[in-house]
Design a protein around this motif. Structure first.
Motif, PDB file in Angstrom:
ATOM      1  N   LYS A 114       0.898  -1.370   0.093  1.00 14.92           N
ATOM      2  CA  LYS A 114      -0.121  -0.152   0.089  1.00 14.92           C
ATOM      3  C   LYS A 114       1.189   1.422  -0.267  1.00 14.92           C
ATOM      4  O   LYS A 114       0.660   1.998  -1.051  1.00 14.92           O
ATOM      5  N   THR A 115       2.181   0.814  -0.080  1.00 15.07           N
ATOM      6  CA  THR A 115       3.309   2.478   0.663  1.00 15.07           C
ATOM      7  C   THR A 115       3.128   2.852  -0.524  1.00 15.07           C
ATOM      8  O   THR A 115       4.270   2.244  -1.401  1.00 15.07           O
ATOM      9  N   SER A 116       3.351   4.010  -0.835  1.00 18.99           N
ATOM     10  CA  SER A 116       3.796   5.395  -1.508  1.00 18.99           C
ATOM     11  C   SER A 116       4.816   5.935  -1.253  1.00 18.99           C
ATOM     12  O   SER A 116       4.478   6.721  -0.965  1.00 18.99           O
ATOM     13  N   LEU A 117       5.715   6.129  -1.769  1.00 18.13           N
ATOM     14  CA  LEU A 117       6.889   6.904  -1.982  1.00 18.13           C
ATOM     15  C   LEU A 117       6.980   8.153  -2.497  1.00 18.13           C
ATOM     16  O   LEU A 117       7.435   9.286  -2.194  1.00 18.13           O
ATOM     17  N   ALA A 118       6.179   8.114  -3.469  1.00 17.82           N
ATOM     18  CA  ALA A 118       6.199   8.747  -3.972  1.00 17.82           C
ATOM     19  C   ALA A 118       4.612  10.110  -3.816  1.00 17.82           C
ATOM     20  O   ALA A 118       5.058  11.057  -2.985  1.00 17.82           O
ATOM     21  N   GLY A 119       4.307   9.203  -2.780  1.00 12.16           N
ATOM     22  CA  GLY A 119       2.494   9.882  -2.649  1.00 12.16           C
ATOM     23  C   GLY A 119       3.383  10.536  -0.571  1.00 12.16           C
ATOM     24  O   GLY A 119       3.192  12.093  -0.211  1.00 12.16           O
ATOM     25  N   VAL A 120       4.015  10.029  -0.094  1.00  9.61           N
ATOM     26  CA  VAL A 120       4.253  10.392   1.294  1.00  9.61           C
ATOM     27  C   VAL A 120       5.319  11.707   0.548  1.00  9.61           C
ATOM     28  O   VAL A 120       5.608  12.272   1.723  1.00  9.61           O
ATOM     29  N   ALA A 121       6.539  11.524  -0.057  1.00 13.55           N
ATOM     30  CA  ALA A 121       6.894  12.873  -0.798  1.00 13.55           C
ATOM     31  C   ALA A 121       6.454  13.604  -0.950  1.00 13.55           C
ATOM     32  O   ALA A 121       6.572  15.342   0.003  1.00 13.55           O
ATOM     33  N   LYS A 122       5.323  13.269  -1.662  1.00 14.03           N
ATOM     34  CA  LYS A 122       4.688  14.779  -1.465  1.00 14.03           C
ATOM     35  C   LYS A 122       4.013  15.213  -0.404  1.00 14.03           C
ATOM     36  O   LYS A 122       3.733  16.309   0.167  1.00 14.03           O
ATOM     37  N   ALA A 123       3.453  13.843   0.238  1.00 17.41           N
ATOM     38  CA  ALA A 123       2.644  15.220   2.206  1.00 17.41           C
ATOM     39  C   ALA A 123       3.871  15.637   2.661  1.00 17.41           C
ATOM     40  O   ALA A 123       3.459  15.934   3.716  1.00 17.41           O
ATOM     41  N   CYS A 124       5.028  15.112   2.731  1.00 16.93           N
ATOM     42  CA  CYS A 124       6.110  15.791   3.703  1.00 16.93           C
ATOM     43  C   CYS A 124       6.490  16.839   2.463  1.00 16.93           C
ATOM     44  O   CYS A 124       7.451  17.731   3.767  1.00 16.93           O
ATOM     45  N   GLY A 125       5.794  17.036   1.592  1.00 18.77           N
ATOM     46  CA  GLY A 125       6.427  18.891   1.294  1.00 18.77           C
ATOM     47  C   GLY A 125       6.919  18.994   0.183  1.00 18.77           C
ATOM     48  O   GLY A 125       7.439  19.502  -0.623  1.00 18.77           O
ATOM     49  N   CYS A 126       7.715  17.588  -0.283  1.00 17.74           N
ATOM     50  CA  CYS A 126       8.664  17.420  -1.447  1.00 17.74           C
ATOM     51  C   CYS A 126       7.532  18.157  -2.572  1.00 17.74           C
ATOM     52  O   CYS A 126       6.960  17.725  -3.732  1.00 17.74           O
ATOM     53  N   GLU A 127       8.239  18.755  -3.655  1.00 15.37           N
ATOM     54  CA  GLU A 127       7.603  19.586  -4.773  1.00 15.37           C
ATOM     55  C   GLU A 127       8.955  18.785  -6.010  1.00 15.37           C
ATOM     56  O   GLU A 127       9.736  18.300  -5.973  1.00 15.37           O
ATOM     57  N   ASN A 128       8.216  18.465  -7.285  1.00 19.93           N
ATOM     58  CA  ASN A 128       8.329  18.084  -8.210  1.00 19.93           C
ATOM     59  C   ASN A 128       8.940  16.549  -7.898  1.00 19.93           C
ATOM     60  O   ASN A 128       9.804  16.087  -8.117  1.00 19.93           O
TER      61      ASN A 128
END
Length: 184
Positions: A114-128
């Motif tokens: 279930k874990t999406s690292l792209a989703g986690v990165a976005k949720a952490c505030g990473c852009e691009n």
């Protein structure tokens, strides 16, 4: 594609950049495919390639590409909010997500569930933040470099390790030649 095939594909792109490569087998693969003094091979610090690469990017102007894995990012989840809140436009974090802990025997990670690292990165505030398939890695990486903006690229690929020799170069030598390449 497996990680070593991706590394072979992108080796010509990496050649002109400062590269920090994840521990164990990923470093062995990159070393065997295209050893360069501008490559810093992590030999024993799981989860820290992204943090070391960010510090390097913040301290000098050259482009820094970190080749990390899903397992290593999962062991140091604090790195993603740190990256998001300390933007370095010369920093690219490329997470090769094969859904396994490749250096320790291919045990599955949660990114295969279930874990999406792209989703986690976005949720952490990473852009691009870009998630791509293995075959598109070279094109996506080159666009990120050309943009001169910080990126997090999550590359989805198959699990598996190529048989590569162990890096016999002393870690002190790896560090020294890399530091000389950073200064050049």
């Amino acid at each position: 594609m497996i990680r070593s095939e991706i590394l072979r594909d992108i080796a010509p792109i990496l050649r002109d950049q400062l590269v920090v490569c994840n521990i164990g087998i990923p470093s062995q693969e990159l070393h065997a495919i295209d050893d360069q003094p501008t490559n810093f091979y992590m030999l024993g610090t799981m989860g820290l390639a992204s943090s070391i690469g960010l510090g390097l990017a913040l301290s000098q102007p050259k482009t820094v590409i970190v080749i990390d894995g899903d397992g290593s990012i999962l062991t140091n989840m604090g790195t993603l909010p740190t990256i998001a809140n300390n933007v370095a436009d010369n920093y690219i974090l490329m997470i090769i997500d094969n859904g396994s802990y490749g250096s320790t025997g291919d045990q599955p990670t949660y990114t295969g569930k279930k874990t999406s690292l792209a989703g986690v990165a976005k949720a952490c505030g990473c852009e691009n933040v870009i998630e791509c398939q293995d075959v598109d890695t070279g094109e996506v990486l080159q666009k990120a470099i050309d943009s001169k903006q910080m990126h997090v690229i999550v590359v989805k690929c198959d699990s598996g390790n190529a048989k590569m020799p162990v890096i016999t170069m002393d870690p002190v030598v790896i560090r020294h030649r890399f530091m000389e390449a950073v200064k050049a």
